[in-house]
Each structure stands twice: as C-alpha cells, then as structure tokens.
Design a protein around this motif. Structure first.
Motif, PDB file in Angstrom:
ATOM      1  N   TYR A  95      31.564  38.682  43.184  1.00  0.00           N
ATOM      2  CA  TYR A  95      32.082  40.100  43.550  1.00  0.00           C
ATOM      3  C   TYR A  95      33.246  40.604  43.046  1.00  0.00           C
ATOM      4  O   TYR A  95      34.554  39.511  43.260  1.00  0.00           O
ATOM      5  N   ALA A  97      36.592  42.745  44.032  1.00  0.00           N
ATOM      6  CA  ALA A  97      36.938  43.826  45.165  1.00  0.00           C
ATOM      7  C   ALA A  97      38.508  44.140  44.945  1.00  0.00           C
ATOM      8  O   ALA A  97      39.166  43.833  44.191  1.00  0.00           O
ATOM      9  N   PHE A 109      41.826  43.057  50.758  1.00  0.00           N
ATOM     10  CA  PHE A 109      40.655  43.588  50.165  1.00  0.00           C
ATOM     11  C   PHE A 109      39.846  44.506  50.977  1.00  0.00           C
ATOM     12  O   PHE A 109      38.980  43.936  51.588  1.00  0.00           O
ATOM     13  N   TRP A 112      34.375  46.736  48.042  1.00  0.00           N
ATOM     14  CA  TRP A 112      33.575  45.660  47.321  1.00  0.00           C
ATOM     15  C   TRP A 112      32.628  46.007  46.738  1.00  0.00           C
ATOM     16  O   TRP A 112      31.945  47.083  46.811  1.00  0.00           O
TER      17      TRP A 112
END
Length: 122
Positions: A95, A97, A109, A112
């Motif tokens: 992922y 972020a 963060f 996403w």
C-alpha cells in the motif's frame, strides 16, 4: 485531499526485482510525506519505507534495508519503490500512503491507496 493508485505488483521469483509506482492526484503532492506499507496474510500491516516531502530523507524497515529503495518525482506526482533481491517473505499486498505532515515516517499517514499484490515464489 489526495487519491493514490498503486501499480507494478506481480509474481516474481526469489532474487528478482519489481518496481512499484504510486500515482497521486491533487496539487499538494509535493508537500506530503509518502510511505509504503505491506500486509501479508494473517499479519498486521507494517511500515516498509518512507520519504519526506522533498525526497531529502528516507526511512526503511530493517527487513528491507539494502534491498528496497524509495524515491519520488514531484513533477510527476509519483512515488516509487524499487525492490531488489526479493524474498518469499516479501509476499504481501503493498500500500502507498500519504502524510500531510510532510514526514515520511510516523503516524501521520491519512490517505491510502487500494494496494497492489506482490508475490515472490521460492
């Protein structure tokens, strides 16, 4: 607000390489800290690498130091993760972020992406 879209995942043999990309929308990309995280089946999501707003500071998990490199191109609103010497234990959903704080590490963060699957075969 920023929207993030990851790409570049796939299946690779152990010892191989992949480069992940994360394209961001929005005019504030150059002020955000960016990070890569991953989550393997049955495990919690973990921090992999981060980079501050300017690209001048980078951060890595011990498990990927010396093998992964994070970079960014603010003109293209894109952050990259170059992954070399891949191991089966690197298999996970990765992922991207974004952190409005500008730092590439920590708990800031807020945005996403949907993730991209990386599978490393032995």
């Amino acid at each position: 607000q920023v929207q993030l879209v990851e790409s570049g995942g796939g299946l690779v043999q152990a010892g191989g390489s992949l480069r992940l990309s994360c394209a961001a929308s929005g005019r504030s990309f150059s002020t955000y800290g960016m990070g890569w995280f991953r989550q393997a089946p049955g495990k919690e999501r973990e921090f992999v690498a981060g980079i501050n707003w300017s690209g001048g500071s980078t951060y890595y998990a011990d498990s990927v130091k010396g093998r992964f490199t994070i970079s960014r191109d603010n003109a293209k609103n894109t952050v990259y993760l170059q992954m070399n010497s891949l191991k089966p234990e690197d298999t996970a959903v990765y992922y991207c972020a974004a952190s409005p704080s500008g730092y590439g590490v920590g708990k800031g963060f807020m945005y996403w992406g949907q993730g991209t699957q990386v599978t490393v075969s032995s």
